[in-house]
Structure formats: structure tokens, C-alpha cells
Scaffold this motif. Structure first.
Motif, PDB file in Angstrom:
ATOM      1  N   TYR A 217       3.035  -4.734  -1.495  1.00  0.00           N
ATOM      2  CA  TYR A 217       3.024  -4.006  -0.223  1.00  0.00           C
ATOM      3  C   TYR A 217       1.920  -2.958  -0.325  1.00  0.00           C
ATOM      4  O   TYR A 217       1.919  -2.137  -1.241  1.00  0.00           O
ATOM      5  N   LEU A 218       0.980  -3.035   0.598  1.00  0.00           N
ATOM      6  CA  LEU A 218      -0.142  -2.092   0.514  1.00  0.00           C
ATOM      7  C   LEU A 218      -0.439  -1.504   1.877  1.00  0.00           C
ATOM      8  O   LEU A 218      -0.009  -2.037   2.908  1.00  0.00           O
ATOM      9  N   GLU A 219      -1.162  -0.428   1.863  1.00  0.00           N
ATOM     10  CA  GLU A 219      -1.701   0.091   3.123  1.00  0.00           C
ATOM     11  C   GLU A 219      -3.194   0.315   2.957  1.00  0.00           C
ATOM     12  O   GLU A 219      -3.677   0.555   1.845  1.00  0.00           O
ATOM     13  N   ILE A 220      -3.904   0.165   4.075  1.00  0.00           N
ATOM     14  CA  ILE A 220      -5.332   0.515   4.054  1.00  0.00           C
ATOM     15  C   ILE A 220      -5.431   1.831   4.816  1.00  0.00           C
ATOM     16  O   ILE A 220      -5.230   1.877   6.028  1.00  0.00           O
ATOM     17  N   TYR A 221      -5.669   2.889   4.061  1.00  0.00           N
ATOM     18  CA  TYR A 221      -5.724   4.207   4.676  1.00  0.00           C
ATOM     19  C   TYR A 221      -7.116   4.793   4.444  1.00  0.00           C
ATOM     20  O   TYR A 221      -7.569   4.882   3.301  1.00  0.00           O
ATOM     21  N   ASN A 222      -7.797   5.141   5.495  1.00  0.00           N
ATOM     22  CA  ASN A 222      -9.177   5.645   5.391  1.00  0.00           C
ATOM     23  C   ASN A 222     -10.039   4.741   4.516  1.00  0.00           C
ATOM     24  O   ASN A 222     -10.754   5.203   3.618  1.00  0.00           O
ATOM     25  N   GLU A 223      -9.931   3.444   4.730  1.00  0.00           N
ATOM     26  CA  GLU A 223     -10.684   2.428   3.973  1.00  0.00           C
ATOM     27  C   GLU A 223     -10.355   2.400   2.483  1.00  0.00           C
ATOM     28  O   GLU A 223     -11.114   1.890   1.676  1.00  0.00           O
ATOM     29  N   LYS A 224      -9.203   2.929   2.116  1.00  0.00           N
ATOM     30  CA  LYS A 224      -8.765   2.812   0.722  1.00  0.00           C
ATOM     31  C   LYS A 224      -7.538   1.928   0.693  1.00  0.00           C
ATOM     32  O   LYS A 224      -6.669   2.039   1.569  1.00  0.00           O
ATOM     33  N   ILE A 225      -7.470   1.097  -0.350  1.00  0.00           N
ATOM     34  CA  ILE A 225      -6.277   0.243  -0.461  1.00  0.00           C
ATOM     35  C   ILE A 225      -5.287   0.932  -1.384  1.00  0.00           C
ATOM     36  O   ILE A 225      -5.581   1.204  -2.546  1.00  0.00           O
ATOM     37  N   ILE A 226      -4.129   1.214  -0.836  1.00  0.00           N
ATOM     38  CA  ILE A 226      -3.136   1.977  -1.599  1.00  0.00           C
ATOM     39  C   ILE A 226      -1.887   1.133  -1.806  1.00  0.00           C
ATOM     40  O   ILE A 226      -1.375   0.501  -0.871  1.00  0.00           O
ATOM     41  N   ASP A 227      -1.443   1.120  -3.055  1.00  0.00           N
ATOM     42  CA  ASP A 227      -0.280   0.324  -3.441  1.00  0.00           C
ATOM     43  C   ASP A 227       0.986   1.082  -3.033  1.00  0.00           C
ATOM     44  O   ASP A 227       1.300   2.125  -3.607  1.00  0.00           O
ATOM     45  N   LEU A 228       1.707   0.558  -2.068  1.00  0.00           N
ATOM     46  CA  LEU A 228       2.884   1.294  -1.584  1.00  0.00           C
ATOM     47  C   LEU A 228       4.075   1.153  -2.528  1.00  0.00           C
ATOM     48  O   LEU A 228       5.067   1.853  -2.379  1.00  0.00           O
ATOM     49  N   LEU A 229       3.992   0.219  -3.488  1.00  0.00           N
ATOM     50  CA  LEU A 229       5.122   0.045  -4.411  1.00  0.00           C
ATOM     51  C   LEU A 229       4.798   0.596  -5.797  1.00  0.00           C
ATOM     52  O   LEU A 229       5.550   0.371  -6.741  1.00  0.00           O
ATOM     53  N   SER A 230       3.687   1.288  -5.897  1.00  0.00           N
ATOM     54  CA  SER A 230       3.291   1.798  -7.212  1.00  0.00           C
ATOM     55  C   SER A 230       4.372   2.730  -7.759  1.00  0.00           C
ATOM     56  O   SER A 230       4.811   3.649  -7.074  1.00  0.00           O
ATOM     57  N   SER A 288       1.537   5.293  12.930  1.00  0.00           N
ATOM     58  CA  SER A 288       1.090   4.779  11.632  1.00  0.00           C
ATOM     59  C   SER A 288      -0.397   5.074  11.520  1.00  0.00           C
ATOM     60  O   SER A 288      -1.167   4.699  12.395  1.00  0.00           O
ATOM     61  N   ARG A 289      -0.777   5.740  10.448  1.00  0.00           N
ATOM     62  CA  ARG A 289      -2.182   6.104  10.284  1.00  0.00           C
ATOM     63  C   ARG A 289      -2.913   5.120   9.382  1.00  0.00           C
ATOM     64  O   ARG A 289      -4.018   5.368   8.916  1.00  0.00           O
ATOM     65  N   SER A 290      -2.249   4.024   9.093  1.00  0.00           N
ATOM     66  CA  SER A 290      -2.859   3.046   8.192  1.00  0.00           C
ATOM     67  C   SER A 290      -2.459   1.648   8.649  1.00  0.00           C
ATOM     68  O   SER A 290      -1.523   1.480   9.424  1.00  0.00           O
ATOM     69  N   HIS A 291      -3.193   0.650   8.147  1.00  0.00           N
ATOM     70  CA  HIS A 291      -2.761  -0.734   8.336  1.00  0.00           C
ATOM     71  C   HIS A 291      -1.857  -1.069   7.153  1.00  0.00           C
ATOM     72  O   HIS A 291      -2.202  -0.748   6.013  1.00  0.00           O
ATOM     73  N   SER A 292      -0.725  -1.691   7.407  1.00  0.00           N
ATOM     74  CA  SER A 292       0.109  -2.071   6.260  1.00  0.00           C
ATOM     75  C   SER A 292       0.192  -3.589   6.164  1.00  0.00           C
ATOM     76  O   SER A 292       0.227  -4.282   7.185  1.00  0.00           O
ATOM     77  N   ILE A 293       0.162  -4.077   4.935  1.00  0.00           N
ATOM     78  CA  ILE A 293       0.297  -5.521   4.721  1.00  0.00           C
ATOM     79  C   ILE A 293       1.371  -5.749   3.662  1.00  0.00           C
ATOM     80  O   ILE A 293       1.276  -5.249   2.536  1.00  0.00           O
TER      81      ILE A 293
END
Ligand SMILES: Nc1ncnc2c1ncn2[C@@H]1O[C@H](COP(=O)(O)OP(=O)(O)OP(=O)(O)O)[C@@H](O)[C@H]1O
Length: 689
Positions: A217-230, A288-293
Motif C-alpha cells: 500500500y503506497l501513496e504518491i505524495y508530492n511526487e514521492k512514493i511513500i510506503d503506507l505499511l512501513s 486526500s493530498r496524495s494518490h493511493s495505490i
């Protein structure tokens, strides 16, 4: 060159998941005008939808640019999906869902929806659009009804037939994307409904099958890919995307836990949702301030045939497009959001032109690399996945100037949807592979570790045996020496095992490289033509690969020069950097572009290595082939008919190929239909040209 599949131009055998007829629409939709039950319009405080009258949106002067922009043009909905059709050629499923709270009760808005013909038209300029589903703006329309019509067939194909599936919600901020994907209490969203279906299948399947489910599960926030399950709250870590020949793209280092129960999965998603960036904006109290996948990867293991098939379901909740808002921080986020949505629109436009244009080369370059979002959606949009897009809109009210922005955003969304509807994709289900090939890698890894540990033990024993011992310690020295000898013998055996496994994997990799490569496979698998013709084709192919390698090299050089120049100009400009926030923001943008270029260079270099591998393989096999042919020639001269290097017999070319040493080496049989090819893969070492 990339592993993207170009969408087909033909619409001849369109087939996508059919809208389910099992869920009847609300009877109040019989009218062509959207009807709202006024007593249902109790809007909870969280559903505030505020329009900003100070920034009126411009009313589009013209009708939507696509072919749909004229009244009474009826777009064919996605035709029925024939379950046996494979590969699966068809359009993307596109549905429209209005936020029922986005129009004033009792007031006729500028949009008229007919859920029976699945059309939406503008009452003032008569622009009309047709899609697979156009839902009415009813407050009692549940997410389950939306799911049934937009996703359930796709999920069935994901679960039963090895297809990847991608659902994404697209639309203006506050239009109901998160509501549709995540739902609210009492009205579960698409994510939860899909998980229900997955677990219903896993728990009730009584065929000899086993399932392994993993999630990221990740989000793209300000062009950064962030691991939401980290687990270590690495909220600022920007994960890297790599091209992957099997999955299309891969996120390096993302947390991908295996799931043992539905409850565990829902818990993890909840945790990810908490980590996701949301804030109040001028338009949405919890935007939502990011895209989530969210990606669910299912391995279906057939215990009888010992094969496994992977399929991936991606559920994306995109951030909403928006105009500038009052907060600087939100503006910066908004700039990133709009930039990536623009990149997505551009990709959709190009794919749509490629699908509808008859001119060759229309599909030349699709700019997937312009944003992280398009990079991640690339495999889905280029044909590795069935796709369903849910576009959410605001309806607004006529004569209300504050709603002009909504109207223009709704136009934008409908145009985007119409373009997406034009795209024709050709989707193949995932190959079935022999179960456990990934295990060999694990075994090798374990053997390596054991050898390492034993080596350490040996050297420690050696050190201690040489560190001046008295004669009274002679017996222990002898036993230590015996131990050393034993360990060294063990070590030799283990090394041999590793070599054996490595050889097997290398051969496996070569087979996979060949089988995954359509051009090569066609040459090797064609049941007709002489072996000389096949060799000629192979040599041709070999030249092409060499040529492409040269192209790559010069492209890499070009990128490196670009990068050097940019670095230099950065250094020159660095001395008088402006302080202005926006310019600093552009600088960081520039840095991101440079970083991407560096990444791209690394990836291309990796690709070159793969090409080297295929060239080495071809060179090696050409030698074997020549040897085989010269042996066969000698044998036929001496009339030794039993020669194992026999070349073509005119009456049976297929049999000839079965005996062919070249084909035997790679375990390739004469061409069969794709689904019956026994393609075995080693984990992560396949390669597609
Ligand atoms: N179909 C619907 N039925 C009931 N409520 C809805 C519906 N669609 C949206 N809402 C309400 O409208 C508000 C905004 O919706 P939501 O947060 O889903 O928008 P969004 O498109 O995800 O916005 P953003 O892009 O800013 O995240 C929420 O309070 C939500 O409950």
C-alpha cells in the motif's frame, strides 16, 4: 523500447466485463431528469462542499473535444465479456458517479443524466456523453451497486482466470472518490467489497487449490512514493520504481506482508489509511493530498498440477484535481497533484489517439515517465491489466455563478473519461508457472550462507590450531584437524550443489528469456520452414538486438550529457539562487527530474546487461547449431541415420524440431497456442525485449 504493449487499434472483437444486470437500478431513474429524493438530502457536516465564488471557473466555450462532444452521439458501451476470450481485447470500462450532495435539492442543474442509456448531457450546450455506467445522483445509491456494475466481473477474472485488474477513481476534489473506494460505515467501499469477494473465493474454493495473498500500500505524495505499511514510520522515504519484466514495474523495498486472514488485511489497510496524507482544503474537509495505490497480489497454487498463477489487483484512489487554494502548503501539494493528473491525461489522450488513429506511428511515444503516477499505472494502461475507471463528478446548479468551476471541472472529467473510453487494450492473462521455481533461489541462498558460516568456522579452527599449543593438547588438535577436514569436505559438496543449482537456474533463465520474447519465440516455435531459414531469422534477430543495444548506448550517452549539463548549470546558477518559494519549489522539481534521469540511466544499463545475456545465449546456441548441422551433414554422408544431430526431414518438419538439439537445449517444443505453453519462470530473472 519498453515492455509496454501497444494498445490495439482494432475494435473488432471488443470484450470487457459486462455491466452486471443482476443489480437493478433504482426505479426512480426512469425519468430522463435526475430525480432526488429531497428527504434524503440530510447532509452530514463532513460532507461540506464549498465552492469558491472568488475564483470562478471558466465555462468552456466549446463542447468536449472528443468525438462525443455532440448531442445525440451514442457511444457504444463496453460489450459483453466473453469468458473464453483470450487474449482479451476491448475497451476500458468507464463509469460516472455524481456526488449527490453537489447540487441544490429541487434545482435543475446543467447536467441531465439518463441511467438507462448511461448518458449524461449538458442542457445548455447539448454536449452528450455515453459510458458503460452513468449513475444517478441518488443518495441511496450504495457503493455495493456501484461495485457490482463497475468491478465485480473484473474481480471474478482476477480471482478465477489469472487476469490482473486495476480500478481507479478519478475526479475533482470532493466529488466522492474516497467515498466510493473506501466507503463509510454502513456502506463499505470498493476496496472492502473486493476483499469480501477475494475471501469468499479463498474460503469456499474446494478444488485442490491453495492461495497466498500479499499486499502493499503506497501513496504518491508530492511526487514521492511513500510506503503506507512501513513498520518504521519512514514517512519521508521516497521509494524507487524499477522496470520489471514480469510485473511491469516494481517498487524497490516496499513492505509486502503475506496475509493470513481477512481481518489482518483490513487492519493493515486501516493502518495505511491513517498514514495517508489528508487535510482540510477549501473544497473538502478531509481531502486526500496524495494518490493511493493498494495492490493485492494473489498466488493461486494448483496442488494437482503443481503450478501457480499470479494475479494482481490494484485499487487506486487518486487525489482530486483542484484550483489554487488559500493555504501555501495545500497549493504546493495541489501543484504536484495537478501535474501528475495532467501527465495521466496526456497519457490517456495519447493512448486514445493511438487506438483511434489509422496513421502509423500514432502510438510512438507515450510519456509514462512524466510522473510517478503514470509510471505506476503504465503496466495497466499498456495492456497487462483489465481496467475500470470510476469518474466522480460534481453536478452543480444552473444559474449559480459559484458553480462555474464545478461545471468546468466536470467537463474536464467527462473529457478525460471519454478519452479513456476510446482506448482499446489487449490483455493477456498471466502465465501459469511451475510451482516452487522461486524456492530454488532460496535454497541457493541458504547453501551460500551455510558455506559462509562453515568457512568462518574453519578459519577460526585453523587460527586456534596454529596458536602455539602444548603437546598435551595434541589429541584435541587431531580432532580439530579431523573436524576441519570434515568441514572442508562438506564445503566442497555444498559448492557443487550451488554450481548445479546455478546451472539449472541459468538454463531456466535462458528458456524464460526466449519464451517471454515474442519475436524469438515466433522464430523458434514456427512449425514451418527449414532449419537454415530459422538460422537466418535468428541471425537477423541477433543483428536487431545488437542494433538496439547500440541505440540504448547512445541514448544513455545522451542522457548522461544532459545530466552533466544540468548539473553544471545548477552549479553556475547556485551562487545567486532566488529566495522566492515558488522558484525553490521549481528547483526541487528540477532535482527530481535529474534524479529520474539518473534512475533511467541505471535502468537502461540493467536492460543492456539483459541484452548481453541474450546475445551470449544466441552466440552459444548458434555454435551448437552449427556443430549440430555439421555433425548431421557428416552423418548423412556416412548414412548414420541414428545420429542425434539429424537435420530436417522434408516430410516432417515438426518432428524435426522435436529432435533439434537447439530446441531441446531450451526445452522448447514446436509452436503451441500461448495458453498451453509450459512457461516456467525463475523469480525476477525473466526478460522481455
Ligand atoms: N456518493 C456519495 N454519497 C454520499 N456522500 C458522498 C458521496 N460522494 C461523496 N460524498 C461525500 O462528499 C464528501 C467528499 O467526498 P470524498 O472525500 O470522497 O471526495 P474526494 O473526491 O475523495 O475528494 P479529494 O480528492 O479532496 O480527496 C465526503 O464527505 C463524502 O462523504
Amino acid at each position: 523500447m519498453s515492455n509496454q504493449r501497444t494498445p490495439l487499434r482494432s475494435r473488432s472483437s471488443l470484450g470487457n466485463y459486462a455491466p452486471s444486470s443482476s443489480t437493478p437500478m433504482n426505479s426512480s431513474t426512469t425519468s430522463t431528469k435526475p430525480r432526488i429524493n429531497i428527504t434524503d438530502l440530510r447532509r452530514p457536516p463532513s460532507r461540506q462542499f464549498r465552492t469558491d465564488s472568488s475564483r470562478p471557473g471558466s465555462r468552456p466555450g466549446s463542447r468536449p473535444g472528443s468525438s462525443l462532444g455532440t448531442s445525440n452521439i451514442s457511444r457504444p458501451a463496453t460489450p459483453s465479456f466473453s469468458r473464453n476470450q483470450e487474449p482479451y481485447t476491448g475497451s476500458i470500462s468507464v463509469s460516472i458517479r455524481p456526488n449527490p450532495y453537489s447540487m441544490n435539492p429541487g434545482q435543475q442543474g446543467p447536467w441531465q443524466i439518463d441511467p438507462f442509456t448511461n448518458s449524461i448531457s449538458n442542457t445548455s450546450d447539448y454536449a452528450s456523453f455515453n459510458f458503460d455506467n452513468v449513475f444517478p445522483p441518488h443518495t441511496d445509491l450504495t457503493n455495493r451497486e456501484v461495485y457490482q456494475k463497475t468491478c465485480s466481473d473484473m474481480i471474478r477474472n482476477f480471482l478465477n482466470n489469472g487476469y490482473n485488474g486495476t480500478v481507479f477513481a478519478y475526479g475533482m476534489t470532493g466529488s466522492g472518490k474516497t467515498y466510493s473506494m473506501k466507503g463509510e460505515s454502513g456502506d463499505p467501499g470498493i476496496v472492502e467489497l473486493a476483499i469480501d469477494d477475494i475471501y469468499r473465493k479463498i474460503e469456499n474454493d474446494n478444488i485442490a487449490k491453495e492461495y497466498n495473498l500479499s499486499v502493499n500500500y503506497l501513496e504518491i505524495y508530492n511526487e514521492k512514493i511513500i510506503d503506507l505499511l512501513s513498520p518504521n514510520n519512514a514517512s519521508t522515504m521516497d521509494l524507487k520504481i524499477r522496470d520489471d519484466p514480469v510485473q511491469g514495474t516494481k517498487i524497490v523495498g516496499i513492505t509486502t506482508p503475506s496475509i493470513s486472514s481477512k481481518e489482518q488485511l483490513l487492519q493493515l489497510i486501516k493502518k495505511g489509511d491513517i498514514n495517508r496524507k489528508t487535510s482540510a482544503t477549501d473544497f473538502n474537509a478531509r481531502s486526500s493530498r496524495s494518490h493511493s495505490i493498494l495492490q493485492l497480489r494473489l498466488a493461486s497454487i494448483d496442488l494437482g498440477s503443481k503450478t501457480e498463477q499470479f494475479s494482481t489487483l490494484s485499487l487506486c484512489d487518486l487525489a482530486g484535481s483542484e484550483r489554487a487554494t488559500s493555504s501555501a502548503e495545500r497549493r504546493k501539494e495541489g501543484a504536484f497533484i495537478n501535474k501528475s493528473l495532467l501527465a495521466l491525461s496526456t497519457v490517456i489522450n495519447k493512448l486514445s489517439s493511438a487506438s483511434t488513429s489509422n496513421s502509423p506511428g500514432a502510438s510512438d511515444h507515450i510519456p509514462y515517465r512524466d510522473s510517478k503516477l503514470t509510471r505506476l499505472l503504465q503496466p495497466a494502461l499498456s495492456g497487462s491489466s483489465l481496467v475500470s475507471i470510476l469518474c466522480t463528478i460534481h453536478l452543480g446548479s444552473a444559474g449559480n455563478s459559484s458553480n462555474q468551476q464545478c461545471i468546468s471541472e466536470t467537463y474536464n472529467t467527462l473529457r478525460f473519461a471519454a478519452r479513456a473510453k476510446d482506448i482499446v487494450i489487449n490483455v493477456e492473462k498471466n502465465a501459469t508457472t511451475s510451482y516452487g521455481s522461486a524456492d530454488s533461489m532460496k535454497v541457493i541462498e541458504e547453501l551460500r550462507r551455510t558455506i559462509e558460516a562453515q568457512k568462518n568456522e574453519i578459519s577460526m579452527l585453523k587460527v586456534s590450531s596454529f596458536s602455539g599449543r602444548s603437546s598435551s593438547q595434541g589429541s584435541s588438535l587431531v580432532s580439530e584437524n579431523i573436524r576441519i577436514a570434515e568441514l572442508e569436505a562438506d564445503n566442497r559438496v555444498l559448492k557443487e550443489k550451488i554450481e548445479h543449482f546455478t546451472r539449472l537456474i541459468d538454463l531456466h533463465k535462458t528458456e524464460t528469456v526466449i519464451l517471454k520474447n515474442d519475436a524469438l519465440n515466433d522464430i523458434l516455435g514456427s512449425g514451418s520452414g527449414s532449419s537454415q531459414a530459422m538460422m537466418a531469422n535468428l541471425e537477423d534477430f541477433y543483428k536487431r538486438v545488437n542494433y538496439e543495444m547500440e541505440e540504448y548506448k547512445s541514448y544513455i550517452q545522451h542522457l548522461e550529457t544532459q545530466l552533466r549539463n544540468s548539473h553544471q548549470s545548477n552549479v553556475i546558477n547556485g551562487t545567486n539562487k532566488p529566495q522566492n518559494d515558488d522558484i525553490n519549489f521549481m528547483d526541487s522539481d528540477m532535482e527530481a527530474v535529474l534524479k529520474d534521469q539518473e534512475d533511467e540511466i541505471l535502468q537502461l544499463k540493467e536492460l543492456l546487461k539483459d541484452k548481453d545475456h541474450i546475445i551470449k545465449t544466441l552466440t552459444k546456441t548458434s555454435k551448437i547449431r552449427r556443430l549440430g548441422e555439421s555433425n548431421a551433414a557428416n552423418s548423412s554422408k556416412h548414412e548414420h541415420k541414428s545420429s542425434s544431430f539429424r537435420t530436417g526431414s522434408p516430410e516432417s518438419p515438426i518432428k524435426d524440431k522435436e529432435n533439434d538439439p537447439f530446441l531441446r537445449e531450451f526445452n522448447i517444443s514446436p509452436k503451441k497456442p500461448k495458453e498451453t505453453l509450459d512457461i516456467t519462470e525463475t523469480s525476477g530473472i525473466t526478460f522481455v525485449i
